[in-house]
Design a protein around this motif. Structure first.
Motif, PDB file in Angstrom:
ATOM      1  N   TRP A 203       0.784  -0.943  -0.052  1.00  0.00           N
ATOM      2  CA  TRP A 203       0.185   0.142   0.095  1.00  0.00           C
ATOM      3  C   TRP A 203       0.841   1.120   0.391  1.00  0.00           C
ATOM      4  N   TYR A 309      -2.585   1.349  -8.942  1.00  0.00           N
ATOM      5  CA  TYR A 309      -3.642   0.964  -7.459  1.00  0.00           C
ATOM      6  C   TYR A 309      -4.696   2.240  -7.587  1.00  0.00           C
ATOM      7  N   MET A 322      -3.427   4.147  -0.894  1.00  0.00           N
ATOM      8  CA  MET A 322      -3.776   3.877  -2.662  1.00  0.00           C
ATOM      9  C   MET A 322      -3.215   1.355  -1.636  1.00  0.00           C
ATOM     10  N   GLU A 323      -4.042   1.131  -3.085  1.00  0.00           N
ATOM     11  CA  GLU A 323      -4.055  -0.746  -2.761  1.00  0.00           C
ATOM     12  C   GLU A 323      -3.699  -0.986  -4.476  1.00  0.00           C
ATOM     13  N   PRO A 324      -2.794  -1.731  -5.037  1.00  0.00           N
ATOM     14  CA  PRO A 324      -2.734  -2.486  -5.802  1.00  0.00           C
ATOM     15  C   PRO A 324      -4.261  -2.722  -6.283  1.00  0.00           C
TER      16      PRO A 324
END
Length: 428
Positions: A203, A309, A322-324
């Motif tokens: 993240w 993201y 923000m996350e993949p």
């Protein structure tokens, strides 16, 4: 013989508890010096009573012939009798036999140690043999009962544990995050025994902090946002003037946006150049971006352009995580065992009833099984990457935690009494 045994029983049943009460009262009213006076005085009174007993029943004992032998009789009855009385009281107060709560049983049993010791010193061989055998049998029985018993403190802790809802399980290929239950048995979260199959956290957080709350760190760090992450991290000046920050778990960059300092950070698994590129595109969130984040009206929210993201609003401190988008989070491979006292086994999720009393339950990103034992629903849920058959087997294998497992999961008792130490030694 009858008179001697009756007298020693009476002294033990009434005299010793009274003496103990006097010593306790002296400690309460006279401080540390009180027992030093009351103890010898109480022992002297008991000794006089026993002296009168042996003097009046001298012919019943092998030690009743001379004054020195009678003194020895008094010491033997008072000393070992008190030791056996204390052991018996500690044993019954520990609820091994359930005697301590019954006043009549306490009265009856309180005098027996003194009567038994006096019985060992009787003149008749048959009487001595019977008394000695009884003392040995009761003492051995006491040790056996102590070794098999649960301490009073442990019973209280077990009673406070809410044990009805304490279930544990062992899951092949997984280890419990909480290892206090012992071995591979656990409750709560379980994680794969093969760390390589668990994707690392990737993240990125974007958090803004007022410049007025910043501090001036020494070295290349300079102006540093407080409470936004990476405060206190080590700093390295890059050739073009950017400051790279890194601590034990995260790294990233800090940029200035008007009167705000914006920290872009992530765990070490996130590439340094990805974080630098994100920091280079930091900007105040546009109305369209705030709407997509369901954050319309929130101030200080900043965004960055990070391909691949997806952004979500975070709590405190306020900002964005923000996350993949295409990498499953580690939670997809975790398993959780939980319990609940509720009638509803589904809880609004998509559910399917299966044999063996199982209910297959699926929510967004999670699936697993619920099985009911008595009033308790046992739920074993995992991420979508966890095998459904494994979750089903775990739900069926879940069982109530044993006393030893519950006590092992609790913080240890700071101090152990002599009885508890003896119990532990007897158990090996």
């Amino acid at each position: 013989m009858v008179a001697q045994l009756a007298a020693t029983w009476t002294i033990g049943a009434f005299g010793l508890p009274a003496a103990a009460g006097v010593v306790a009262l002296a400690a309460y009213t006279g401080g540390s010096g009180g027992p030093m006076v009351a103890g010898p005085l109480a022992a002297g009174v008991l000794g006089i009573l026993l002296w009168l007993t042996i003097s009046g029943t001298a012919t019943a004992s092998v030690l009743g012939g001379t004054i020195p032998m009678r003194v020895l009789w008094v010491l033997l009855v008072l000393g070992p009798g008190t030791v056996l009385w204390g052991f018996g009281w500690a044993l019954t107060a520990g609820s091994v036999f359930g005697i301590a709560g019954d006043a009549w049983l306490v009265l009856l049993c309180g005098g027996l140690p003194f009567a038994f010791v006096a019985g060992v010193l009787l003149r008749g061989r048959l009487a001595r043999t019977a008394a000695t055998g009884t003392v040995v049998v009761l003492t051995v029985a006491g040790f056996v009962a102590l070794a098999a018993s649960t301490p009073t403190a442990a019973q209280e802790r077990l009673g406070q544990a809410g044990r009805e809802t304490l279930y544990v399980v062992s899951i092949p290929g997984y280890r419990p995050m909480d290892t206090s239950y012992g071995g591979h048995v656990g409750a709560g979260g379980f994680i794969s025994e093969v760390p390589e199959v668990i994707p690392p956290q990737r993240w990125i957080t974007i958090v803004a902090s007022p410049r007025g709350a910043a501090v001036d760190e020494p070295g290349p760090c300079g102006e540093t946002a407080r409470g936004a992450g990476l405060d206190g991290a080590g700093c390295t000046a890059e050739p073009d003037g950017w400051i790279y920050r890194r601590d034990g778990s995260e790294h990233g960059y800090q940029v200035t946006s008007g009167e705000l300092l914006v920290v872009v950070a992530g765990p070490h698994a996130v590439d340094r150049q990805v974080l630098r590129a994100a920091a280079a595109t930091v900007h105040s969130a546009t109305p369209a971006e705030l709407s997509a984040l369901n954050a319309v009206g929130k101030e200080g929210i900043h965004m960055a352009d990070v391909p691949g993201y997806i952004a979500h609003v975070r709590g405190e401190p306020p900002g964005v995580t923000m996350e993949p988008a295409n990498v499953p989070p580690p939670q997809n491979l975790l398993i959780d065992l939980s319990t609940a006292l509720t009638v509803d086994m589904c809880g609004g999720a998509d559910c399917t009833t299966e044999p063996d009393g199982l209910v297959y339950r699926r929510t967004d990103g999670r699936h697993g099984y619920v099985v009911r034992h008595g009033r308790v629903n046992i739920s074993v849920m995992g991420g979508l990457a966890v095998d459904r058959t494994l979750l089903r087997r775990a739900a069926l294998d879940a069982r109530p935690a044993t006393d030893e497992e519950i006590l092992g999961s609790m913080p240890p008792v700071p101090e152990q009494s002599f009885l508890e130490r003896l119990r532990a030694r007897l158990r090996g």
